[in-house]
Motif scaffolding. Structure first.
Motif, PDB file in Angstrom:
ATOM      1  N   ASN A 288      -3.586   1.807   7.981  1.00 58.04           N
ATOM      2  CA  ASN A 288      -3.257   2.696   9.079  1.00 58.04           C
ATOM      3  C   ASN A 288      -2.291   1.985  10.021  1.00 58.04           C
ATOM      4  O   ASN A 288      -2.631   0.953  10.580  1.00 58.04           O
ATOM      5  CB  ASN A 288      -4.521   3.115   9.837  1.00 58.04           C
ATOM      6  CG  ASN A 288      -4.214   4.054  10.975  1.00 58.04           C
ATOM      7  OD1 ASN A 288      -3.271   4.825  10.918  1.00 58.04           O
ATOM      8  ND2 ASN A 288      -4.992   3.975  12.030  1.00 58.04           N
TER       9      ASN A 288
ATOM     10  N   ARG B 180     -10.558   0.453  -3.825  1.00 59.43           N
ATOM     11  CA  ARG B 180     -10.148   1.312  -2.717  1.00 59.43           C
ATOM     12  C   ARG B 180      -9.481   0.487  -1.631  1.00 59.43           C
ATOM     13  O   ARG B 180      -9.935  -0.594  -1.302  1.00 59.43           O
ATOM     14  CB  ARG B 180     -11.363   2.020  -2.131  1.00 59.43           C
ATOM     15  CG  ARG B 180     -11.878   3.087  -3.017  1.00 59.43           C
ATOM     16  CD  ARG B 180     -12.893   3.943  -2.304  1.00 59.43           C
ATOM     17  NE  ARG B 180     -13.236   5.048  -3.178  1.00 59.43           N
ATOM     18  CZ  ARG B 180     -14.463   5.438  -3.415  1.00 59.43           C
ATOM     19  NH1 ARG B 180     -15.469   4.840  -2.820  1.00 59.43           N
ATOM     20  NH2 ARG B 180     -14.685   6.441  -4.224  1.00 59.43           N
TER      21      ARG B 180
ATOM     22  N   THR C  63      -7.197   1.041   2.246  1.00 60.24           N
ATOM     23  CA  THR C  63      -6.646   1.909   3.283  1.00 60.24           C
ATOM     24  C   THR C  63      -5.710   1.095   4.165  1.00 60.24           C
ATOM     25  O   THR C  63      -5.857  -0.116   4.292  1.00 60.24           O
ATOM     26  CB  THR C  63      -7.752   2.508   4.174  1.00 60.24           C
ATOM     27  OG1 THR C  63      -8.451   1.446   4.818  1.00 60.24           O
ATOM     28  CG2 THR C  63      -8.710   3.357   3.370  1.00 60.24           C
TER      29      THR C  63
ATOM     30  N   GLN D  82       0.782  -1.226   0.000  1.00 58.60           N
ATOM     31  CA  GLN D  82       0.000   0.000   0.000  1.00 58.60           C
ATOM     32  C   GLN D  82       0.820   1.285   0.000  1.00 58.60           C
ATOM     33  O   GLN D  82       0.290   2.344  -0.309  1.00 58.60           O
ATOM     34  CB  GLN D  82      -0.973  -0.023   1.165  1.00 58.60           C
ATOM     35  CG  GLN D  82      -1.983  -1.126   0.964  1.00 58.60           C
ATOM     36  CD  GLN D  82      -3.340  -0.765   1.475  1.00 58.60           C
ATOM     37  OE1 GLN D  82      -3.651   0.380   1.722  1.00 58.60           O
ATOM     38  NE2 GLN D  82      -4.165  -1.764   1.621  1.00 58.60           N
TER      39      GLN D  82
ATOM     40  N   TYR E  44      -4.136   5.820   1.645  1.00 57.14           N
ATOM     41  CA  TYR E  44      -5.456   5.648   1.057  1.00 57.14           C
ATOM     42  C   TYR E  44      -5.302   5.591  -0.456  1.00 57.14           C
ATOM     43  O   TYR E  44      -4.761   6.513  -1.071  1.00 57.14           O
ATOM     44  CB  TYR E  44      -6.394   6.798   1.433  1.00 57.14           C
ATOM     45  CG  TYR E  44      -7.706   6.738   0.688  1.00 57.14           C
ATOM     46  CD1 TYR E  44      -8.697   5.845   1.075  1.00 57.14           C
ATOM     47  CD2 TYR E  44      -7.929   7.543  -0.415  1.00 57.14           C
ATOM     48  CE1 TYR E  44      -9.894   5.771   0.384  1.00 57.14           C
ATOM     49  CE2 TYR E  44      -9.127   7.480  -1.113  1.00 57.14           C
ATOM     50  CZ  TYR E  44     -10.106   6.598  -0.713  1.00 57.14           C
ATOM     51  OH  TYR E  44     -11.278   6.522  -1.409  1.00 57.14           O
TER      52      TYR E  44
END
Length: 168
Positions: free
Chosen positions: A94, A90, A92, A12, A103
């Motif tokens: 964290n 999509r 994400t 990511q 993101y």
């Protein structure tokens, strides 16, 4: 669980076109994928986790790096017959420990990628001293970014684009 989280983060942190990655902190070699490091690391992580997206990224980076790849011993960790899946849609990520967040709008060439850092002080060498930073990648380049490298004080405005945007 740690190695699975690492696989997710390594996928990511890449731009949708897999040409760059979000870099934070003080970097000696800014704005490069450092394939001589990333290829063996992706081999190890994808081989251990069997993560289909990490395996896909390993294949892409290995092919991109060509004959300059590192020692073949590293490549035995990634199973060439395991399922590979291109990142899509999509996503994400964290990592609250270091305050990293990613993101992805999607993984097509023109999709946006937002990355931010809200660092927690660790009091270790090369600790990132600024409160926050973010970058935005779109259509093959960094639309919002900030300088990287070893120079100046990390509390200077060029390192904190969030402060420059708000007029700091």
């Amino acid at each position: 669980q740690l190695i699975k989280d690492m696989a997710k983060a390594l996928v990511q942190e890449l731009t949708p076109d897999i040409k760059d990655s979000y870099q934070w902190g003080d970097n000696q070699e800014e704005r490069i994928l450092a394939l001589y490091n990333r290829v063996p690391l992706m081999s190890m992580v994808s081989g251990i986790t069997k993560d289909p997206q990490a395996l896909y990224i390993f294949d892409k980076l290995y092919t991109k790096n060509g004959i300059t790849n590192t020692a073949d011993d590293w490549h035995y960790l990634a199973d060439p017959f395991s399922t590979k899946t291109a990142p899509s849609g999509r996503m994400t990520h964290n990592a609250s420990g270091m305050g990293m967040a990613f993101y992805h709008e999607g993984w097509n060439v023109n999709d946006s990628f937002f990355a931010s850092t809200m660092s927690n002080p660790t009091k270790v060498d090369h600790d990132w001293e600024t409160l926050s930073n973010f970058n935005l990648y779109r259509s093959g380049h960094w639309a919002i970014t900030n300088p990287r490298g070893y120079y100046g004080s990390k509390v200077d405005a060029p390192y904190m684009n969030s402060m420059m945007i708000s007029g700091g």
